[in-house]
Design an enzyme around this catalytic site. Structure first.
Site, mmCIF file in Angstrom:
data_model
loop_
_atom_site.group_PDB
_atom_site.id
_atom_site.type_symbol
_atom_site.label_atom_id
_atom_site.label_comp_id
_atom_site.label_asym_id
_atom_site.label_seq_id
_atom_site.Cartn_x
_atom_site.Cartn_y
_atom_site.Cartn_z
ATOM 1 C CG ASP A 80 -83.025 29.410 4.224
ATOM 2 O OD1 ASP A 80 -83.376 30.551 3.998
ATOM 3 O OD2 ASP A 80 -81.846 29.012 3.759
ATOM 4 C CG HIS A 117 -82.304 32.985 1.827
ATOM 5 N ND1 HIS A 117 -81.944 31.819 2.495
ATOM 6 C CD2 HIS A 117 -81.224 33.656 1.629
ATOM 7 C CE1 HIS A 117 -80.635 31.875 2.475
ATOM 8 N NE2 HIS A 117 -80.237 33.097 1.782
ATOM 9 C CG ASN A 212 -72.710 36.280 1.176
ATOM 10 O OD1 ASN A 212 -72.051 35.401 1.082
ATOM 11 N ND2 ASN A 212 -74.034 36.729 1.138
ATOM 12 C CB SER A 277 -77.307 31.930 0.792
ATOM 13 O OG SER A 277 -77.368 32.158 1.962
#
Length: 406
Positions: A80, A117, A212, A277
């Site tokens: 990530d 994130h 998304n 996520s």
């Protein structure tokens, strides 16, 4: 507006806000880049933390979930934006010696997270309990391998993702979480496809976000979630329905909470975010618990159990939530007999097909006329009787008066 309708609309608005400016830079413009799903505005470090139990955890009896294990000894690679290990809930969860940074900046051990994130993703998996908050990771004794591969601005290449997967394998990861995606078609023999295949061949459970881009209702396959052997995770809301932004497609394997998700942020504190996520690490946390409880099960058997025990809206699989919404307790409380693939639920023993209700035709106009005529005749007969009776009474009264006057 009814609550049931408000939640999906709120989730959709939040998701659109997350994908729009000022976070537009998170969409990597380069053709070989991968996007971060669900990067919402969140200032950090945060001075406050959420006292109550977040809604996805309210559905789980944690004592029952952790009856056999809390994930100790299981290594989960988070590929990530890095995992900040200064947050108190992650300080003891991150193996900095196994971390790496492929972005070319901010250090070398993967613990710099300028976006937040990756730190949120890691918290959902393995955040340690902390006084003053009801938030905790699903596998609070698992170990996180921090791999910084995307800085949310200019990097996030599939070539770096392939290298990150190989690094995770080399560092002993039993679970890999990838909360990024690209809609660019990637073949199985692509650089990233081959890396995923190596992880699957090494019996690593690869969990990836579905993406998304589902607001338009179109079905499309994203990668790496779409590769064979990967558990692709869609986002669900409080009603166990697909979050409006969650990408639909035949590749979706399961769904998990992805709306108003609380997790850790760099430095200290927590905030909420939306996106697939954050649905993916929810599933990765369950996988970590299962790898600890069933160490002899293969990656495919772990995935099959999670899909088979999901809470289903249909008896089988669909393109919106896969086999259903993950049920952590059911996944860990079944028997110890593994299965290699999920299947639709069998009908209950002795169950009979429902019999059709007997329907009667409504009366015709002829039958209705006949019924009215009958009513009229009966009424006429009663009226005649009443008149005749009254006449008889009147006649008798006249006779009595005549006799009295004689």
């Amino acid at each position: 507006m009814p609550y049931r309708k408000w939640v999906p609309l709120a989730a959709a608005a939040a998701a659109l806000g997350a994908l729009a400016a000022p976070q537009a830079a998170y969409t990597v413009p380069r053709p070989d880049g991968l996007r971060l799903d669900g990067v919402g505005a969140c200032d950090f470090p945060m001075k406050e933390q959420f006292e109550g139990r977040p809604w996805p955890l309210q559905r789980v009896l944690l004592d029952e979930l952790w009856q056999d294990t809390r994930g100790k000894g299981i290594r989960v690679a988070v590929i990530d934006t890095g995992v900040d290990d200064t947050n108190p809930q992650l300080r003891d969860a991150v193996d900095t010696s196994a971390g790496i940074d492929y972005t070319g900046g901010g250090g070398s051990d993967g613990t710099v997270d300028e976006v937040g994130h990756g730190t949120k993703v890691a918290g959902i998996i393995a955040a340690r309990p902390r006084t003053g908050t009801g938030f905790v990771g699903l596998a609070p004794e698992a170990t996180v391998i921090p791999i910084r591969q995307n800085d949310g601005r200019r990097n996030g290449l599939d070539s770096a993702m392939a290298a990150a997967i190989d690094h995770a394998i080399a560092k002993g990861a039993q679970v890999i979480n990838i909360s990024q995606d690209t809609t660019r078609p990637l073949a199985d023999d692509s650089l990233l496809g081959r890396a995923v295949a190596r992880a699957v061949a090494e019996d690593v459970v690869v969990v990836a976000a579905a993406g998304n881009d589902g607001m338009d209702g179109r079905r499309r396959t994203t990668y790496p979630a779409g590769f064979d052997g990967v558990l692709a995770v869609a986002a669900s809301d409080r009603n166990n329905e697909r979050a409006p932004f969650s990408q639909a497609g035949e590749f979706v394997g399961i769904a998990a909470p992805g709306v108003d998700i609380v997790s850790t942020v760099p430095g200290d504190g927590q905030c909420t975010d939306n996106g697939t996520s954050f649905a993916a690490p929810y599933v990765a946390g369950v996988v970590a618990l299962m790898r600890a409880k069933y160490p002899d099960w293969t990656a495919a058997q772990i995935i099959a159990r999670i899909e088979q025990t999901a809470e289903r809206s249909v008896n089988g699989r669909d393109a919106f939530v896969g086999w259903g919404v993950v049920d952590p307790v059911r996944a860990l409380s079944g028997d110890d007999a593994p299965q290699d693939a999920p299947h639709p639920d069998a009908p209950a023993a002795g169950a009979r097909a429902p019999e059709p209700a007997r329907l009667t035709m409504s009366e015709t106009s002829r039958q209705r006329s006949k019924r009215y005529a009958t009513y009229a005749l009966a009424s006429a007969a009663v009226l005649v009787g009443v008149v005749a009776g009254a006449a008889t009474v009147a006649r008798d009264l006249r006779r009595r008066r005549v006799q009295r006057h004689r």
